[in-house]
Design an enzyme around this catalytic site. Structure first.
Site, PDB file in Angstrom:
ATOM      1  N   TYR A   1      -2.036  -0.090  10.597  1.00 47.66           N
ATOM      2  CA  TYR A   1      -1.974  -0.646   9.625  1.00 47.66           C
ATOM      3  C   TYR A   1      -1.049  -0.349   8.589  1.00 47.66           C
ATOM      4  O   TYR A   1      -0.555  -0.748   7.826  1.00 47.66           O
ATOM      5  CB  TYR A   1      -3.224   0.373   8.997  1.00 47.66           C
TER       6      TYR A   1
ATOM      7  N   SER B   1       1.218  -1.448   0.072  1.00 51.29           N
ATOM      8  CA  SER B   1      -0.063   0.222   0.277  1.00 51.29           C
ATOM      9  C   SER B   1       0.900   1.466  -0.155  1.00 51.29           C
ATOM     10  O   SER B   1       2.128   1.351   0.072  1.00 51.29           O
ATOM     11  CB  SER B   1      -0.867  -0.187   1.628  1.00 51.29           C
TER      12      SER B   1
HETATM   13  P1  NDP Z   1     -11.704  -5.659   0.086  1.00 55.37           P
HETATM   14  O1  NDP Z   1     -11.560  -5.503   1.649  1.00 55.37           O
HETATM   15  O2  NDP Z   1     -12.478  -5.056  -0.960  1.00 55.37           O
HETATM   16  O3  NDP Z   1     -10.882  -7.040   0.411  1.00 55.37           O
HETATM   17  C1  NDP Z   1     -10.585  -7.574   1.010  1.00 55.37           C
HETATM   18  C2  NDP Z   1     -10.263  -9.004   0.574  1.00 55.37           C
HETATM   19  O4  NDP Z   1      -9.473  -9.669   1.742  1.00 55.37           O
HETATM   20  C3  NDP Z   1     -11.911  -9.463   0.804  1.00 55.37           C
HETATM   21  O5  NDP Z   1     -11.182 -10.991  -0.476  1.00 55.37           O
HETATM   22  C4  NDP Z   1     -11.538 -10.371   2.367  1.00 55.37           C
HETATM   23  O6  NDP Z   1     -11.870 -12.233   1.823  1.00 55.37           O
HETATM   24  C5  NDP Z   1      -9.694 -10.674   2.295  1.00 55.37           C
HETATM   25  N1  NDP Z   1      -9.856 -11.178   3.156  1.00 55.37           N
HETATM   26  C6  NDP Z   1      -9.217 -10.962   4.564  1.00 55.37           C
HETATM   27  N2  NDP Z   1      -9.195 -11.036   5.204  1.00 55.37           N
HETATM   28  C7  NDP Z   1      -8.982 -12.408   5.061  1.00 55.37           C
HETATM   29  C8  NDP Z   1      -8.426 -13.791   5.954  1.00 55.37           C
HETATM   30  N3  NDP Z   1      -8.134 -13.042   7.160  1.00 55.37           N
HETATM   31  N4  NDP Z   1      -7.919 -14.278   5.631  1.00 55.37           N
HETATM   32  C9  NDP Z   1      -8.467 -14.801   3.936  1.00 55.37           C
HETATM   33  N5  NDP Z   1      -8.764 -13.310   3.531  1.00 55.37           N
HETATM   34  C10 NDP Z   1      -9.078 -12.196   4.113  1.00 55.37           C
HETATM   35  O7  NDP Z   1     -10.045  -4.747   0.175  1.00 55.37           O
HETATM   36  P2  NDP Z   1      -9.375  -4.288  -0.870  1.00 55.37           P
HETATM   37  O8  NDP Z   1      -9.732  -4.970  -2.391  1.00 55.37           O
HETATM   38  O9  NDP Z   1      -9.175  -2.764  -1.220  1.00 55.37           O
HETATM   39  O10 NDP Z   1      -8.133  -5.020  -0.921  1.00 55.37           O
HETATM   40  C11 NDP Z   1      -7.059  -6.049  -0.663  1.00 55.37           C
HETATM   41  C12 NDP Z   1      -5.699  -5.406  -0.853  1.00 55.37           C
HETATM   42  O11 NDP Z   1      -5.474  -4.290  -1.234  1.00 55.37           O
HETATM   43  C13 NDP Z   1      -5.467  -5.480   0.899  1.00 55.37           C
HETATM   44  O12 NDP Z   1      -4.277  -6.270   1.269  1.00 55.37           O
HETATM   45  C14 NDP Z   1      -5.624  -3.652   1.014  1.00 55.37           C
HETATM   46  O13 NDP Z   1      -4.828  -3.459   2.866  1.00 55.37           O
HETATM   47  C15 NDP Z   1      -4.843  -3.672  -0.060  1.00 55.37           C
HETATM   48  N6  NDP Z   1      -4.594  -1.772  -0.156  1.00 55.37           N
HETATM   49  C16 NDP Z   1      -5.753  -1.418  -0.737  1.00 55.37           C
HETATM   50  C17 NDP Z   1      -5.926   0.154  -0.581  1.00 55.37           C
HETATM   51  C18 NDP Z   1      -7.763   0.292  -0.925  1.00 55.37           C
HETATM   52  O14 NDP Z   1      -7.096   1.634  -0.510  1.00 55.37           O
HETATM   53  N7  NDP Z   1      -8.326  -0.381  -0.744  1.00 55.37           N
HETATM   54  C19 NDP Z   1      -5.366   0.853  -0.890  1.00 55.37           C
HETATM   55  C20 NDP Z   1      -3.918  -0.224  -1.033  1.00 55.37           C
HETATM   56  C21 NDP Z   1      -3.935  -1.528  -0.387  1.00 55.37           C
HETATM   57  P3  NDP Z   1     -12.667 -12.294   2.966  1.00 55.37           P
HETATM   58  O15 NDP Z   1     -14.009 -11.224   3.548  1.00 55.37           O
HETATM   59  O16 NDP Z   1     -14.287 -13.089   2.062  1.00 55.37           O
HETATM   60  O17 NDP Z   1     -12.136 -13.096   3.702  1.00 55.37           O
HETATM   61  C1  8X3 Z   2      -5.083   1.548   1.896  1.00 53.92           C
HETATM   62  C2  8X3 Z   2      -4.928   3.085   1.081  1.00 53.92           C
HETATM   63  O1  8X3 Z   2      -4.360   5.423   2.478  1.00 53.92           O
HETATM   64  O2  8X3 Z   2      -5.909   4.232   3.309  1.00 53.92           O
HETATM   65  O3  8X3 Z   2      -3.798   1.057   2.053  1.00 53.92           O
HETATM   66  O4  8X3 Z   2      -3.777   3.566   4.196  1.00 53.92           O
HETATM   67  S1  8X3 Z   2      -4.589   4.243   2.919  1.00 53.92           S
END
Ligand code: NDP
Ligand code: 8X3
Length: 253
Positions: free
Chosen positions: A153, A140
């Protein structure tokens, strides 16, 4: 050429979009997540829409035994994984450190760091054995910078950033690529999860700005994964055009 791609956290957001992107190119997919219904719905959609083979595996990446049970004993025709996208992750809460919820801390650290490590530990030996593979870790912008209320985080994503760099050194002699992908503000279920289902608060994160989408990040992941064998993107930071830093976003009022 068709590849076998494992995407963790494919039940929503970036992971779901990434699974679809690889499916469009008729790759074989292993998709994971905890929400069984969603996982199976996606698997069905990918099979019907793209005619590909899909293996849905429902487990929690925090649980080492479950990870080993599912990924340590893959059916023979699924065990040669070419590309691992370590995407499953989350932010829980937004608090000053003195007021942080320790369960939130455990969840973030156990998922974002330890879960990513457990999955990698299950898959990397096969890549080493075959002398090829690509590990793509979703870190991220919070792995590059820190912001108020986000110490844990941000700490977990800085760890992913460091682990990506370390992995790359360990894997280089085995011809395995390691790419660290660092998205900025991306509208998925991320904020809804962070704010425990508070839709209004989640929506306010994206007010006055056009955020990235899961599809935007999926395109970047797919690009990194489809370069020639001698080319490895080490690290990529992607933000919306209106976001210049983790907490410096130009919003139209
Ligand atoms: P979502 O919440 O839409 O997706 C998160 C995914 O992770 C879901 O499929 C969820 O599936 C899975 N997940 C969470 N916890 C677990 C667990 N314990 N075991 C298995 N699967 C898990 O968020 P994003 O798509 O945005 O997030 C995806 C990645 O991108 C994350 O690592 C996040 O930190 C990162 N990210 C996101 C950003 C944003 O602004 N959205 C920016 C930068 C990075 P389920 O709940 O079915 O288990
Ligand atoms: C998710 C982006 O800026 O909310 O990783 O941390 S931020």
């Amino acid at each position: 050429m068709r590849k076998t791609v494992l995407v963790t956290g494919a039940t929503s957001g970036i992971g779901e979009a990434t699974a679809i992107k690889f499916a469009e190119a008729t790759n074989r997919l292993i998709i994971t997540g905890r929400r069984k219904d969603r996982l199976h719905e996606l698997a069905e959609h990918l099979v019907q829409e793209y005619g590909i083979d899909v293996l849905p595996l429902c487990f929690d990446v925090r649980d080492r035994k479950q990870v080993d049970k599912h990924l340590g004993h893959l059916p023979e025709d699924w065990c040669n994984i070419d590309i691992l996208v370590n995407n499953a992750g989350l932010a829980a809460g937004l608090n000053h450190i003195d007021e942080g919820d320790r369960d939130d801390w455990d969840q973030m650290i156990d998922t974002n760091i330890k879960g990513l490590l457990y999955v990698t530990r299950a898959i990397a030996p096969g890549m080493v054995k075959r002398g090829s593979g690509h590990i793509i870790n979703i870190s991220s912008i919070a792995g590059k910078e820190v912001y108020e209320n986000g110490a844990v985080y941000c700490g977990s994503k800085h760890a992913v950033d460091a682990i990506s760099r370390g992995m790359r050194i360990d894997m280089v002699k085995h011809n395995i690529k390691v790419t660290n992908v660092a998205p900025g503000m991306t509208e998925t279920e991320f904020s809804l999860v962070r704010f425990r289902g508070d839709k209004e608060r989640a929506a306010s994160v994206y007010s006055g700005v056009q955020p990235l989408t899961g599809e935007d990040i999926a395109k970047v992941i797919f690009y990194c994964a489809t370069l020639p064998p001698h080319v490895c993107i080490n690290d990529v930071v992607i933000t919306p055009t209106a976001q210049a830093a983790a907490h410096y976003t130009f919003r139209k009022s």
